[in-house]
Design a protein around this motif. Sequence first.
Motif, PDB file in Angstrom:
ATOM      1  N   ASP A  26       2.398 -12.601   0.422  1.00 54.54           N
ATOM      2  CA  ASP A  26       1.662 -11.671  -0.437  1.00 54.54           C
ATOM      3  C   ASP A  26       2.086 -10.214  -0.228  1.00 54.54           C
ATOM      4  N   ASP A  28       4.356  -8.403  -1.531  1.00 53.54           N
ATOM      5  CA  ASP A  28       4.646  -7.626  -2.745  1.00 53.54           C
ATOM      6  C   ASP A  28       3.398  -6.934  -3.279  1.00 53.54           C
ATOM      7  N   THR A  29       2.245  -7.534  -3.078  1.00 58.31           N
ATOM      8  CA  THR A  29       0.974  -6.957  -3.516  1.00 58.31           C
ATOM      9  C   THR A  29       0.339  -6.120  -2.407  1.00 58.31           C
ATOM     10  N   LEU A  30       0.364  -6.639  -1.188  1.00 56.39           N
ATOM     11  CA  LEU A  30      -0.327  -5.990  -0.079  1.00 56.39           C
ATOM     12  C   LEU A  30       0.314  -4.678   0.366  1.00 56.39           C
ATOM     13  N   PRO A  32       2.236  -2.248  -1.091  1.00 57.73           N
ATOM     14  CA  PRO A  32       1.957  -1.032  -1.866  1.00 57.73           C
ATOM     15  C   PRO A  32       0.492  -0.590  -1.771  1.00 57.73           C
ATOM     16  N   LYS A  33      -0.383  -1.536  -1.506  1.00 55.56           N
ATOM     17  CA  LYS A  33      -1.810  -1.239  -1.386  1.00 55.56           C
ATOM     18  C   LYS A  33      -2.134  -0.514  -0.085  1.00 55.56           C
ATOM     19  N   ILE A  34      -1.545  -0.954   1.029  1.00 55.34           N
ATOM     20  CA  ILE A  34      -1.919  -0.377   2.318  1.00 55.34           C
ATOM     21  C   ILE A  34      -0.978   0.720   2.814  1.00 55.34           C
ATOM     22  N   PRO A  36       1.119   2.949   0.499  1.00 53.61           N
ATOM     23  CA  PRO A  36       1.727   3.454  -0.738  1.00 53.61           C
ATOM     24  C   PRO A  36       2.680   4.629  -0.509  1.00 53.61           C
ATOM     25  N   LYS A  40       5.913   2.096  -2.967  1.00 50.40           N
ATOM     26  CA  LYS A  40       5.148   2.408  -4.175  1.00 50.40           C
ATOM     27  C   LYS A  40       4.918   1.163  -5.037  1.00 50.40           C
ATOM     28  N   ASP A  41       5.967   0.340  -5.144  1.00 49.01           N
ATOM     29  CA  ASP A  41       5.881  -0.790  -6.069  1.00 49.01           C
ATOM     30  C   ASP A  41       6.909  -1.856  -5.695  1.00 49.01           C
ATOM     31  N   TYR A 153      -4.888  -3.258   8.890  1.00 45.99           N
ATOM     32  CA  TYR A 153      -5.550  -3.706   7.662  1.00 45.99           C
ATOM     33  C   TYR A 153      -6.217  -5.068   7.874  1.00 45.99           C
ATOM     34  N   ASN A 157     -10.126  -6.138   7.800  1.00 44.00           N
ATOM     35  CA  ASN A 157     -10.495  -7.052   6.725  1.00 44.00           C
ATOM     36  C   ASN A 157     -10.294  -8.500   7.209  1.00 44.00           C
TER      37      ASN A 157
END
Length: 161
Positions: A26, A28-30, A32-34, A36, A40-41, A153, A157
């Motif tokens: 995960d 590719d999603t995680l 950029p979220k934690i 950035p 960035k993407d 992170y 979480n």
Amino acid sequence: MGVFTYETEVVTKIPAAKLFNAVILDGDTLLPKIIPQAIKDVELIEGNGGPGSIKKITFGEGYQFKYVKHKVEAVDKENLSYSYSVIEGDALMNNALEKIVYETKVSPSPSGVGSICKSTSKYYTIGEFEIKEEQIKAGKDKSSALYKAIEAYLLANPDAY
């Protein structure tokens, strides 16, 4: 052409399967979220994310590089290992490098608490170009910081992954 290889080892408090799921499956999603400011993407350009897939990673403002494209070489969910090659982008240092291959293996810690993430980086140089010690150290420092951000992170979480 030369090949410069170095290894990095990071110890975390996160169980191996959970770390692999977060970083590799995960990531590719995680990421950029934690982080950035660093990533960035991540865009899947070709494939389904498995071997042969091509991804474009766009880095954050002020980061050393603008983007890279990498090709997924292998994903082994059972053995918690992953490899990919950087095939395009400014990390190839204006074509001084043919490619960079990263191999990552996540293993349970011998103590039974947490995990150990071992990465091997292979830089395939063109001509007489050499990787300097400070570049290797900078790469190891970034890798360590990445894993520490992911660890923080996941500890904050605990229900994630």
